[in-house]
Design an enzyme around this catalytic site. Structure first.
Site, PDB file in Angstrom:
ATOM      1  N   ASP A  88      -8.003  -5.721  -6.136  1.00  0.00           N
ATOM      2  CA  ASP A  88      -7.971  -4.135  -5.878  1.00  0.00           C
ATOM      3  C   ASP A  88      -8.285  -3.167  -6.002  1.00  0.00           C
ATOM      4  OD1 ASP A  88      -7.569  -2.311  -3.692  1.00  0.00           O
ATOM      5  OD2 ASP A  88      -5.070  -2.981  -4.382  1.00  0.00           O
ATOM      6  N   SER A 100       0.867  -1.613  -0.130  1.00  0.00           N
ATOM      7  CA  SER A 100      -0.172   0.459   0.062  1.00  0.00           C
ATOM      8  C   SER A 100       0.994   1.595   0.118  1.00  0.00           C
ATOM      9  CB  SER A 100      -1.354  -0.657   0.869  1.00  0.00           C
ATOM     10  OG  SER A 100      -1.716   0.742   1.183  1.00  0.00           O
ATOM     11  N   HIS A 110      -6.465  -6.158  -1.555  1.00  0.00           N
ATOM     12  CA  HIS A 110      -5.777  -4.798  -1.146  1.00  0.00           C
ATOM     13  C   HIS A 110      -3.752  -5.092  -0.434  1.00  0.00           C
ATOM     14  CE1 HIS A 110      -3.835  -0.969  -1.285  1.00  0.00           C
ATOM     15  NE2 HIS A 110      -4.122  -0.761   0.219  1.00  0.00           N
TER      16      HIS A 110
END
Length: 927
Positions: free
Chosen positions: A400, A183, A456
């Site tokens: 994601d 991320s 994600h």
């Protein structure tokens, strides 16, 4: 011993040198033997501690360190940084790659319980989980000024932390070092790696054995990453092609910094929001969380990439009554409650060696940081690091939407590296786990991998696959390796037949495998069709559980051709389903299906054509049929059935089915319509028809698999463009002399040949009955079951679950003589019941290449029509279905928008109209 002594001696010199330079190497740490919530001693070595950074060590960074369970001396050392910024390393430890995970089923009260994670990356690596930047997790500062943070300063502090940690742990100095995270760490990690690399160039001590870095679904350029969500939404069928093109045109590919006077662009983006606002962006197939607030603010498609915003609702969860939370549909964020409860317990913090009073309350992701983003893009760092010859792994969960893989692919392409190994599937336990491509430039290697079905934070969603991914990457195992087995024979399309009548029926009150009387009315029987009733069609009829008199009457046709109606009854829409957990041996057990369509409709499940299920012919000529004859005889069956059941003549009638029924069903409806027009008895109250993932035009449906594979990230952009160009859009009837096209299609086979085409997210099946299991040819309509193989394949003994193992129960149950007697099956009429009979192909002629012209005619009749498609079906992709629907040139009554079940997006729909006709197309998410 000599090597160890030498390392310690070297370390002492380094410490002295650093002290001379004024660098404080003080660190405090504790070895943790046990933890609240885990029974007994921990079966791995856990250390926690603080290391001071900053001029006066005013920033105290907290870490968890876990030694490799394999070989701490030889395995790599990984520094793991969670994203956010502000998400605690404990989140990565317990929800992603660490050796502990919460035992959700058995956790109650104030101390949640733990289980061991069998897919922990500590199986193969030593991992430091670092709470960074300051203010994250248990990391704190001794002055308020030290909480002011930015990307570059954070990276420098992380580098300082690592230098000091290695000085305090000199035996890891020679281990291969990797910096990893996901991320927002896509911004921080390249800067950290640059700091390490620059430090090595300048001779900074200690020397680090840096080999490379790993990034999962990484933020790289906020504007471009967020902009890519529009294209991703189109690729995953969240928005329509028309809306995508309109938005792309009117917004000129800029969806974030939009000119407020551009009304067309703003209107398009509002429509995008309507389609995506109820989607869980971290994994588009999972449910979103319902909030404690009665009027939650709906998320926007372009909301901040900062993942910490998700955590603002956890106080709502914690304040919600337990029964209220448990009554809601599960969503992933509910799992995070356990971390709040566990880690804020004082006994837990004492066990972890937390300094009392240094933080007010632990939060998983801290959205209140005083943080400035001063690195708008980390691409320049990636470009610089190419020259260093590092090994790089970039991976993306392919579902994601926070940071879509399509954006990641684009920036990787902009590095202008050489493709060393092209886009290919990578496998885990023989199943496609994702796709990978390897780039290189001299000693530098970059592997990009998608994780199929991942979200994600990919290891959180696909832990087994992600462990396999890093094991082979550490070992430099080729991601693209795939030994192709022998392909199945070329596509051969099969059957549907013709018949006549004789009628017999039986009311079934009990069935083997179901305890007590059936709580619904079941009738089975035969109706003869054909000139001399030589074909006997078997059916199951179940009355509506609501109001048989008023509810619609459905004739259900399962596809194949040759798949029994019992498959539709017990695996799709009927009131019974096998109780897999309680079924053993030769006596499968049933449970009630709470989602049966018989809750609202009367349904006839018809075994058609002849040779399907329990339907049979009295002579060999009766087994010879084609599409047209099959449809006519299905119509004859329905006429005779209604004559025998006159109380259903006035009920609204719908003809429904899926797969190959898309060929036969429109012809059946045409027969009914024509019969009504010419006054045939009995008149039928036909209202419309329903088709699921229907075969409509075999050539076009199969050809649509190539664009579908591209949309779903199964083949690369380059392979798609090459195949489209060289094959000129024709992927079925290929000129054998077109070598370029054939070569491209072979590469397509390599990418998708091991996928389960019924749902690309599910595993394919294997059995021990063949040492070389048959493979799927990409242009085959269905993967044909070998009944004997399936019966011989025990679901309990043959590896990972796959859907076909469920079908074992139907073979066992329907072939039991007591079952056949209970169903009133005529003895001796069939040899063995099979779920789908593919031996019919020799007697069947396919004489309807396309049913589009039938739909064109039926639209004029004022019928209600529903076409639905599972959006992960590769057998008959939704993109092909959309194409023929558009060719009908109907007016759009309601444009593409989400439809909901229990407040969750269940799919997307578009409604067309033509005079009195209503034509609806719907996708079903994740199916």
């Amino acid at each position: 011993m000599a090597a160890s002594a030498k390392a310690l001696s070297s370390c002492s010199c380094v410490v002295a040198y650093l002290l001379f330079l004024g660098i404080n190497v003080f660190a405090s740490h504790s070895i943790i033997k046990n933890l609240p919530g885990f029974p007994g001693d921990l079966p791995f070595k856990l250390e926690t501690g603080y290391i001071g950074v900053g001029e006066l060590d005013e920033v105290q960074l907290f870490y968890y360190f876990i030694e490799s369970e394999r070989s701490s001396e030889d395995d790599p050392l990984v520094l793991w940084l969670n994203g956010g910024p502000g998400c605690s390393a404990f989140s990565g430890l317990v929800y992603e790659i660490g050796p502990l995970t919460f035992d959700y089923e058995n956790s109650q009260g104030n101390i949640p319980k733990f289980l061991l994670n069998p897919y922990s990356w500590t199986k193969v690596a030593n991992i430091i989980f670092l709470d960074q930047p300051v203010g994250t997790g248990f990391s704190y500062a001794t002055t308020w000024q030290a909480y002011n943070m930015k990307d570059t300063l954070s990276a420098k502090q992380i580098y300082t932390f690592l230098r000091k940690w290695l000085i305090a742990h000199p035996r890891f100095l020679s281990n291969e070092l990797y910096v990893a995270g996901d991320s927002y760490s896509g911004i921080t990690i390249p800067v950290v790696v640059q700091e390490i690399s620059d430090g090595m160039d300048m001779g900074n001590e200690p020397r680090m054995n840096l080999k490379g870095y790993m990034l999962g679904n990484p933020l790289t350029n906020k504007n471009k990453d967020t902009n890519s969500r529009i294209r991703f939404a189109y690729l995953t069928a969240l928005i329509s092609y028309e809306l995508y093109k309109s938005t792309k045109r009117d917004c000129k590919d800029e969806y974030i910094n939009v000119d407020r006077s551009n009304g067309l662009c703003l209107a398009n983006l509002q429509n995008v929001t309507l389609c995506t606002e109820r989607i869980d962006m971290a994994q588009i197939l999972e449910p979103i969380c319902t909030r404690h607030s009665p009027k939650p603010t709906p998320p926007s498609w372009n909301r901040s990439i900062n993942i910490v915003e998700q955590d603002q609702y956890h106080n709502d969860f914690l304040l919600s009554p337990t029964d209220e939370v448990s009554s809601r549909p599960w969503c992933r964020e509910y799992n995070y409650i356990y971390s709040y409860i566990w880690i804020n317990d004082k006994t837990v913090q004492k066990a972890l060696g937390i300094r009392e009073g240094t933080i007010k309350q632990w939060v998983r992701c801290n959205s209140s940081l005083s943080y400035t983003t001063d690195v708008p893009t980390s691409l320049v760092y990636h470009q610089n690091l190419i020259k260093k010859g590092y090994q790089v792994l970039i991976y993306s969960g392919d579902h994601d939407m926070v940071i879509p893989y399509v954006a990641t692919v684009e920036w990787i392409k902009s590095l202008n590296l050489t493709i060393e190994s092209g886009w290919q599937p990578w496998l885990v336990d023989g199943q496609v786990a994702g796709y990978a491509v390897v780039y290189s430039q001299k000693d530098y290697h970059l592997t990009f991998a998608t994780v199929k079905g991942g979200g994600h934070t990919a290891p959180e969603y696909k832990p087994k696959e992600c462990l396999a991914m890093i094991v082979r990457w550490f070992a430099e195992y080729p991601f693209g390796y795939l030994q192709l087995a022998q392909m199945l024979p070329p596509l051969v399309l099969v059957l549907l037949l013709s018949f006549n009548v004789v009628h017999s029926q039986t009311i079934i009150n009990t069935l083997p495998g179901y305890p007590g009387n059936l709580p619904f009315k079941l009738e089975t029987g035969y109706i003869g069709v054909g000139e001399l009733d030589d074909v006997q069609l078997f059916y199951y009829f179940i009355e509506s559980e609501r109001s048989p008199k008023d509810d619609p009457l459905i004739l259900w046709l399962t596809g194949g051709p040759g798949c029994s109606a019992f498959s539709g009854l017990v695996y799709e829409i009927g009131p019974l389903t096998f109780n897999y957990s309680s079924s053993s041996g030769n006596k499968p057990q049933f449970s009630l299906n709470p989602y049966s369509w018989t809750k609202v409709a009367n349904i006839i499940f018809l075994d058609q054509p002849v040779g399907t299920g329990f339907s049979y012919a009295r002579n060999w000529e009766g087994y010879v049929a084609d599409d047209i004859i099959s449809a006519k005889e299905t119509y004859t069956f329905l006429r005779k059935w209604l004559m025998a059941h006159p109380n259903f003549l006035t009920n609204p009638l719908y003809i429904c089915g899926d797969s190959y029924a898309g060929i036969v069903l429109p012809i059946v409806v045409e027969e009914i319509s024509y019969g009504n027009d010419v006054g045939r008895e009995p008149p039928m109250n036909i209202k419309g028809y329903v088709l699921g993932n229907p075969v409509t035009d075999v050539n076009k449906d199969l050809s649509s698999r190539v664009p579908f594979a591209h949309l779903k990230g199964l083949i690369s952009d380059e392979l798609y463009e090459s195949t489209k160009r060289n094959c000129k859009g024709e992927y079925i009837d290929v000129d054998p002399a077109n070598a370029l096209c054939i070569d491209d299609l072979q590469r397509v086979v390599e990418c998708i040949g091991k996928l389960f085409i019924g749902n690309i997210l599910e595993p394919t099946c294997s059995t021990d009955t063949s040492p070389k299991p048959e493979r799927l040819n990409w242009n085959q309509i269905v993967l044909m079951e070998d009944a004997k193989k399936i019966v011989l394949a025990s679901p309990q003994l043959h590896g990972p679950w796959c859907r076909s193992y469920n079908y074992v129960y139907s073979y066992i149950w329907a072939n039991d003589k007591t079952v056949q007697k209970a169903l009133n099956v005529r003895e001796g009429t069939i040899e063995t019941w099979v779920r789908c009979n593919y031996s019919l192909t020799s007697a069947y002629t396919e004489n309807v290449g396309s049913t589009v012209h039938y739909h064109q005619q039926l639209v004029k009749k004022g019928y209600r029509i529903l076409i639905y498609s599972g959006d992960h079906d590769l057998a008959i992709p939704y993109v092909g279905t959309q194409t023929w629907i558009k060719s009908l040139n109907l007016a759009i009554a309601y444009d593409w928008e989400p439809w909901f079940v229990d407040g969750q997006v269940a799919g997307y729909t578009r409604q067309y109209a033509y005079k009195a006709s209503s034509f609806t197309f719907a996708t079903v998410k994740a199916m």
